[in-house]
Write a protein that holds these residues in place. Sequence first.
Motif, short mmCIF file in Angstrom:
data_model
loop_
_atom_site.label_atom_id
_atom_site.label_comp_id
_atom_site.label_asym_id
_atom_site.label_seq_id
_atom_site.Cartn_x
_atom_site.Cartn_y
_atom_site.Cartn_z
N GLN A 165 0.82 -1.21 0.00
CA GLN A 165 0.00 0.00 0.00
C GLN A 165 0.86 1.26 0.00
N ARG A 166 1.95 1.23 0.74
CA ARG A 166 2.78 2.43 0.84
C ARG A 166 3.50 2.75 -0.46
N VAL A 167 3.83 1.73 -1.23
CA VAL A 167 4.44 1.99 -2.54
C VAL A 167 3.48 2.80 -3.41
N GLN A 168 2.18 2.55 -3.26
CA GLN A 168 1.16 3.26 -4.04
C GLN A 168 0.63 4.50 -3.32
N ASN A 169 1.23 4.81 -2.15
CA ASN A 169 0.80 5.97 -1.36
C ASN A 169 -0.69 5.90 -1.04
N ARG A 170 -1.13 4.72 -0.63
CA ARG A 170 -2.56 4.50 -0.38
C ARG A 170 -2.90 4.27 1.08
N ILE A 171 -2.00 4.58 2.00
CA ILE A 171 -2.32 4.37 3.40
C ILE A 171 -1.73 5.50 4.24
N SER A 172 -2.59 6.18 4.97
CA SER A 172 -2.15 7.27 5.84
C SER A 172 -1.74 6.71 7.20
N ASP A 173 -1.15 7.57 8.03
CA ASP A 173 -0.76 7.14 9.38
C ASP A 173 -1.98 6.69 10.18
N GLU A 174 -3.09 7.42 10.03
CA GLU A 174 -4.31 7.06 10.76
C GLU A 174 -4.85 5.72 10.28
N GLN A 175 -4.88 5.51 8.96
CA GLN A 175 -5.34 4.24 8.43
C GLN A 175 -4.44 3.09 8.90
N TYR A 176 -3.14 3.35 8.93
CA TYR A 176 -2.19 2.33 9.38
C TYR A 176 -2.52 1.87 10.80
N GLU A 177 -2.71 2.82 11.71
CA GLU A 177 -2.96 2.48 13.11
C GLU A 177 -4.28 1.75 13.28
N ILE A 178 -5.30 2.21 12.57
CA ILE A 178 -6.62 1.58 12.69
C ILE A 178 -6.59 0.16 12.12
N LEU A 179 -6.00 0.00 10.94
CA LEU A 179 -5.98 -1.32 10.32
C LEU A 179 -5.09 -2.30 11.09
N LYS A 180 -4.05 -1.78 11.71
CA LYS A 180 -3.21 -2.66 12.52
C LYS A 180 -4.00 -3.21 13.70
#
Length: 328
Positions: A165-180
Motif C-alpha cells: 500500500q505504501r508503494v502506491q501511497n494509499r495508506i495514511s498514518d491514521e489508516q495504518y494504526e486503525i488497520l493494525k
Amino acid sequence: MTYPTNNIFTSSKWNDRIAALNLLSPTFTTLNLYGLKLALLRSGIWVDFEEWPKAGPLPPIRTATKADAKVDWVVYRKLLTEQTTPEQIENLGQSLPFYKRPFVTAYTTSPYLDLTQPLNCKKSAIAHIYRTERKLTREVGAPVLREFNTPEERAEWFEWYVAFQRVQNRISDEQYEILKKWTQDGEKPEWMHLTGLMVNDVPLAMGLFYYSDGVFYYFSSTMSPDPQYRKYGPGKLFVEKLIQQTITRGGRTFDFLQGEHNYKAHWNPTNRVLYQCIYPHSPKGLIALMLFKLKKMLRKDNVLTTPLEAPAQQDPTPAFENIQSGLG
C-alpha cells in the motif's frame, strides 16, 4: 435474487468487534479536497455501507486532533437506499435552517455478482486471465490462495499489505494504526479473511476481505510492486480465484463493494447506486455546495429525492469520486 441488505457492516458481530477494540472514537476524520475541508465518518476507513445520518442537528465534529474541528462540509457516504425510507430522507433537514440542510446525491456504484445464477463474464477478459495464469505457472510457479490466521501469520500479512500500500501511497498514518488494530488485535473473527495470492511463498497480492451469511465482501486488495509479476495481472487473477472459492464454499453473492473500477466489469456485475449526504458546515461550504448542487442538476446526475429513486442497473457519474478511503 434480492441483494441482502442486512450486511456485515451493520451486524451485531461487527459492532461487537468495534466496541471491543475501542474503534468508535473519535467520530470523524478530515480530508482536504479542492480547497474544501471535509469531515468524513472515521468508520469509513474500515467499513463500506455507512448508516444514514439522523434528522436534526449534526453531532459535534470531533477528530483525533481537535475536539471541535472547523470544516466546510460534513459528508456521509456509501449509503444504500434500501436502508432508509422516503420519510427519513424528508426529515433530514427538519429543524435545520436552510443554510444547514443536506444535499443527497449519487456517490458511486456498488457492483455485485449473484452466484445463484450462471455467471455472464466477458469471455475474452476471463480467457486472458486464464492464459496469464498458465504463463505464470509455467514461468514461475502455480498461484494459490493462502489464509493468514495465526498471530504470526497475521503479522506477516500486515507487513506485506502495508508495504504494498505504501508503494502506491494509499495508506495514511491514521489508516495504518486503525488497520493494525483491526487486523492484529484480539482473536481473528471467522468472518475476517486475511488472504494472499502466493507463488512459491512469494506474495503477488494481499487482501482484507469478509465472508458472512453467504456473502463475500471484496473490501481491500493491494498488489506487489515487483515489475516481474505485474505482467501476469495478479489483481484480476486474485479476483477470479476468490470468486471461484466463494462458489465452492456455497456463497450466494460476491460483493465488489463501492467503486467504479474498470476491472470489475470483466465479470459483468449488477450495479447498485450508493449515495452521499452532504451538509454545509461553513459559509464557504454553503457556497460550494450550492454550486455543486447546481452543477449536478444541470448535468441531470442521479440526485436522490423523495420518493426514493434507486435504479439498480443505472451507472451514474460518481459525485466526488476522489473522496476515497484508499481501501475500497
